[in-house]
Design a protein around this motif. Structure first.
Motif, PDB file in Angstrom:
ATOM      1  N   ILE A  53       0.853  -1.194   0.000  1.00 25.95           N
ATOM      2  CA  ILE A  53       0.000   0.000   0.000  1.00 25.95           C
ATOM      3  C   ILE A  53       0.889   1.244   0.000  1.00 25.95           C
ATOM      4  CG2 ILE A  53      -1.951  -1.079   1.223  1.00 25.95           C
ATOM      5  CD1 ILE A  53      -0.898   0.416   3.773  1.00 25.95           C
ATOM      6  N   PRO A  54       0.369   2.397  -0.443  1.00 26.84           N
ATOM      7  CA  PRO A  54       1.145   3.648  -0.374  1.00 26.84           C
ATOM      8  C   PRO A  54       1.438   4.026   1.078  1.00 26.84           C
ATOM      9  CG  PRO A  54      -0.744   3.880  -1.833  1.00 26.84           C
ATOM     10  CD  PRO A  54      -0.931   2.583  -1.111  1.00 26.84           C
ATOM     11  N   LEU A  55       2.569   4.662   1.311  1.00 23.28           N
ATOM     12  CA  LEU A  55       2.949   5.086   2.659  1.00 23.28           C
ATOM     13  C   LEU A  55       1.900   5.994   3.294  1.00 23.28           C
ATOM     14  CD1 LEU A  55       6.803   5.837   2.583  1.00 23.28           C
ATOM     15  CD2 LEU A  55       5.616   4.071   3.890  1.00 23.28           C
ATOM     16  N   ALA A  56       1.237   6.800   2.475  1.00 25.79           N
ATOM     17  CA  ALA A  56       0.245   7.752   2.973  1.00 25.79           C
ATOM     18  C   ALA A  56      -0.905   7.056   3.704  1.00 25.79           C
ATOM     19  CB  ALA A  56      -0.299   8.591   1.821  1.00 25.79           C
ATOM     20  N   GLN A  57      -1.111   5.760   3.438  1.00 20.90           N
ATOM     21  CA  GLN A  57      -2.200   5.021   4.080  1.00 20.90           C
ATOM     22  C   GLN A  57      -1.822   4.502   5.466  1.00 20.90           C
ATOM     23  OE1 GLN A  57      -3.678   2.894   0.056  1.00 20.90           O
ATOM     24  NE2 GLN A  57      -4.897   2.371   1.850  1.00 20.90           N
ATOM     25  N   ILE A  58      -0.550   4.659   5.847  1.00 19.67           N
ATOM     26  CA  ILE A  58      -0.142   4.257   7.206  1.00 19.67           C
ATOM     27  C   ILE A  58      -0.448   5.413   8.156  1.00 19.67           C
ATOM     28  CG2 ILE A  58       1.758   3.489   8.689  1.00 19.67           C
ATOM     29  CD1 ILE A  58       3.136   2.358   6.267  1.00 19.67           C
ATOM     30  N   ASN A  59      -1.568   5.292   8.862  1.00 24.99           N
ATOM     31  CA  ASN A  59      -2.017   6.323   9.790  1.00 24.99           C
ATOM     32  C   ASN A  59      -2.440   5.678  11.114  1.00 24.99           C
ATOM     33  OD1 ASN A  59      -4.420   5.068   9.117  1.00 24.99           O
ATOM     34  ND2 ASN A  59      -5.076   6.692   7.719  1.00 24.99           N
ATOM     35  N   TYR A  60      -3.063   6.456  11.970  1.00 24.87           N
ATOM     36  CA  TYR A  60      -3.471   5.943  13.277  1.00 24.87           C
ATOM     37  C   TYR A  60      -4.411   4.741  13.137  1.00 24.87           C
ATOM     38  CZ  TYR A  60      -5.515   5.779  17.961  1.00 24.87           C
ATOM     39  OH  TYR A  60      -5.953   5.354  19.198  1.00 24.87           O
ATOM     40  N   THR A  61      -5.339   4.830  12.204  1.00 20.85           N
ATOM     41  CA  THR A  61      -6.289   3.739  11.982  1.00 20.85           C
ATOM     42  C   THR A  61      -5.554   2.467  11.560  1.00 20.85           C
ATOM     43  OG1 THR A  61      -7.958   5.352  11.292  1.00 20.85           O
ATOM     44  CG2 THR A  61      -8.360   3.044  10.700  1.00 20.85           C
ATOM     45  N   PHE A  62      -4.552   2.602  10.701  1.00 20.14           N
ATOM     46  CA  PHE A  62      -3.732   1.476  10.257  1.00 20.14           C
ATOM     47  C   PHE A  62      -3.093   0.787  11.467  1.00 20.14           C
ATOM     48  CE2 PHE A  62       0.283  -0.450   9.096  1.00 20.14           C
ATOM     49  CZ  PHE A  62       0.049  -1.055   7.870  1.00 20.14           C
ATOM     50  N   ILE A  63      -2.556   1.577  12.389  1.00 16.75           N
ATOM     51  CA  ILE A  63      -1.862   1.020  13.558  1.00 16.75           C
ATOM     52  C   ILE A  63      -2.837   0.257  14.450  1.00 16.75           C
ATOM     53  CG2 ILE A  63      -0.590   1.624  15.662  1.00 16.75           C
ATOM     54  CD1 ILE A  63       0.413   4.119  14.048  1.00 16.75           C
ATOM     55  N   VAL A  64      -4.010   0.851  14.707  1.00 20.04           N
ATOM     56  CA  VAL A  64      -5.007   0.204  15.561  1.00 20.04           C
ATOM     57  C   VAL A  64      -5.475  -1.106  14.936  1.00 20.04           C
ATOM     58  CG1 VAL A  64      -7.337   0.408  16.521  1.00 20.04           C
ATOM     59  CG2 VAL A  64      -5.765   2.365  16.618  1.00 20.04           C
ATOM     60  N   LYS A  65      -5.697  -1.101  13.634  1.00 21.82           N
ATOM     61  CA  LYS A  65      -6.131  -2.324  12.936  1.00 21.82           C
ATOM     62  C   LYS A  65      -5.024  -3.383  12.951  1.00 21.82           C
ATOM     63  CE  LYS A  65      -9.663  -0.453   9.828  1.00 21.82           C
ATOM     64  NZ  LYS A  65     -10.055  -0.230   8.412  1.00 21.82           N
ATOM     65  N   PHE A  66      -3.772  -2.938  12.829  1.00 20.36           N
ATOM     66  CA  PHE A  66      -2.648  -3.877  12.871  1.00 20.36           C
ATOM     67  C   PHE A  66      -2.539  -4.505  14.258  1.00 20.36           C
ATOM     68  CE2 PHE A  66       2.133  -4.541  13.172  1.00 20.36           C
ATOM     69  CZ  PHE A  66       2.126  -5.715  12.430  1.00 20.36           C
ATOM     70  N   GLU A  67      -2.761  -3.699  15.300  1.00 13.13           N
ATOM     71  CA  GLU A  67      -2.733  -4.242  16.671  1.00 13.13           C
ATOM     72  C   GLU A  67      -3.835  -5.289  16.845  1.00 13.13           C
ATOM     73  OE1 GLU A  67      -3.731  -3.046  21.269  1.00 13.13           O
ATOM     74  OE2 GLU A  67      -3.329  -1.408  19.857  1.00 13.13           O
ATOM     75  N   ASN A  68      -5.039  -4.968  16.379  1.00 12.59           N
ATOM     76  CA  ASN A  68      -6.148  -5.929  16.487  1.00 12.59           C
ATOM     77  C   ASN A  68      -5.869  -7.200  15.703  1.00 12.59           C
ATOM     78  OD1 ASN A  68      -7.608  -4.195  18.123  1.00 12.59           O
ATOM     79  ND2 ASN A  68      -8.654  -3.211  16.416  1.00 12.59           N
ATOM     80  N   TYR A  69      -5.208  -7.050  14.549  1.00 16.32           N
ATOM     81  CA  TYR A  69      -4.843  -8.217  13.743  1.00 16.32           C
ATOM     82  C   TYR A  69      -3.878  -9.112  14.521  1.00 16.32           C
ATOM     83  CZ  TYR A  69      -2.360 -10.993  10.258  1.00 16.32           C
ATOM     84  OH  TYR A  69      -1.764 -12.039   9.576  1.00 16.32           O
ATOM     85  N   LEU A  70      -2.870  -8.506  15.169  1.00 16.05           N
ATOM     86  CA  LEU A  70      -1.873  -9.284  15.918  1.00 16.05           C
ATOM     87  C   LEU A  70      -2.519 -10.054  17.068  1.00 16.05           C
ATOM     88  CD1 LEU A  70       1.101  -6.732  16.101  1.00 16.05           C
ATOM     89  CD2 LEU A  70       0.995  -8.811  14.718  1.00 16.05           C
ATOM     90  N   ARG A  71      -3.599  -9.506  17.620  1.00 20.85           N
ATOM     91  CA  ARG A  71      -4.272 -10.161  18.750  1.00 20.85           C
ATOM     92  C   ARG A  71      -5.023 -11.420  18.330  1.00 20.85           C
ATOM     93  NH1 ARG A  71      -3.858  -7.271  23.233  1.00 20.85           N
ATOM     94  NH2 ARG A  71      -3.430  -5.037  23.080  1.00 20.85           N
TER      95      ARG A  71
END
Length: 325
Positions: A53-71
């Motif tokens: 994905i483009p770097l511009a799409q890495i935002n706060y929402t991306f981080i929260v979703k990534f954390e939920n994915y890891l769980r």
């Protein structure tokens, strides 16, 4: 000159880090980035149905979703499930990626600005005096397991970490201010100097393997297996000694701080210096004031109070009790 590849996507950023930054890290730290990259790649496929994905799409929402994915995602290795602190470590490495992008101007804002990494406090076990003695006295016929026991005990009496024991050479043993043998090295992690006298138990192990240093092994004082093999053999040793704790090489460092040093009245400031810590608060996590120490200190206090009363020949009166009430 048009030769530099533009860093425009998430995969570009991870590739750039691997090619230009990874070699600056210690091998033990660098190897963990591979797992983080794999988790990020799997997340992109699941969340964005894409490999990148483009770097511009890495935002706060991306981080929260990534954390939920890891769980909820399956771990890379079934034998090593992701715990809370493991997830935080992957997010911390992702933060290193985004900080690198910010520095180069590839990201315009910090996606971690409003996100806080929260680690759970982990209380690493340590060995009690009788447990350490049982390991030291254990008769072991297999040479490799015996060697693991000896280097573990050496760490229990020096507080040195795995990599510091592995890198220890004859030139690191010097005559100290008291004309006794001292170990003088720099901590692998913080590069702070570590200076400590060699206790008799540690000296005995160095003497036991006095013939080991040679040109072939770069004059290392002790033979060290991989940390995985050492921890595997420590599990066998714990079983033989009927120790129910999760025995790893890092337990030795905590054992030194708590059982060898603190419980023998070595001040925590001295322990901090020996361990090479830059903050006293870091040492406090190692050298826990456990019940035995509290009991010992309170017994000394009781004795001092009794002696003080005897010296003053003080006897409380009824009026004294009335005043107290």
């Amino acid at each position: 000159m048009g030769k530099d590849k533009a860093v425009l996507t998430c995969k570009d950023l991870m590739d750039y880090h691997r090619e230009n930054e990874l070699h600056k890290l210690a091998p033990g730290t660098a190897k963990n980035y591979n797992a983080t990259e794999k988790y990020v790649s799997r997340f992109l496929k699941k969340e964005f149905k894409s490999n990148d994905i483009p770097l511009a799409q890495i935002n706060y929402t991306f981080i929260v979703k990534f954390e939920n994915y890891l769980r909820t995602c399956p771990p890379l290795s079934k034998s090593r499930p992701l715990n809370h602190n493991g997830m935080m470590k992957h997010l911390e490495r992702l933060q290193k990626f985004t900080t690198l992008a910010l520095k180069h101007g590839w990201l315009k804002s910090n996606p971690f600005a409003l996100y806080q990494l929260k680690y759970e406090e982990f209380d690493c076990p340590f060995l009690e005096r009788d447990e350490l003695d049982s390991i030291m006295m254990l008769r072991i016929s297999q040479e490799s397991i015996r060697l693991v026991r000896d280097v573990f005990v050496f760490s229990c009496y020096t507080g040195l970490s795995y990599i510091e024991v592995k890198n220890l050479k004859q030139c690191d043993i010097v005559n100290g201010i008291d004309d006794e043998q001292w170990i003088m090295v720099r901590r692998q992690k913080t590069k702070t100097p570590v200076k400590l006298p060699v206790l008799d138990e540690a000296k005995a192990i160095l003497e036991k393997y006095a013939d080991y240093p040679s040109e072939e092994n770069n004059y290392s004082l002790l033979r060290m297996f991989s940390d995985q093999k050492i921890n595997k053999n420590l599990k066998k040793i714990a079983e033989l000694c009927n120790i129910k704790k999760n025995l790893t090489f890092h337990v030795a460092r905590h054992t030194f701080a708590t059982t060898i040093a603190l419980l023998n009245d070595v001040p925590i400031e001295t322990v901090s210096k020996i361990l090479g810590h830059t903050k006293l608060s870091t040492t406090q996590k190692y050298a826990r004031v456990i019940e035995k120490k509290i009991s010992s200190d309170m017994t000394k206090l009781k004795t001092k109070l009794k002696n003080s009363k005897k010296e003053q020949n003080y006897k409380p009166t009824v009026h004294d009790h009335l005043k107290i009430v």
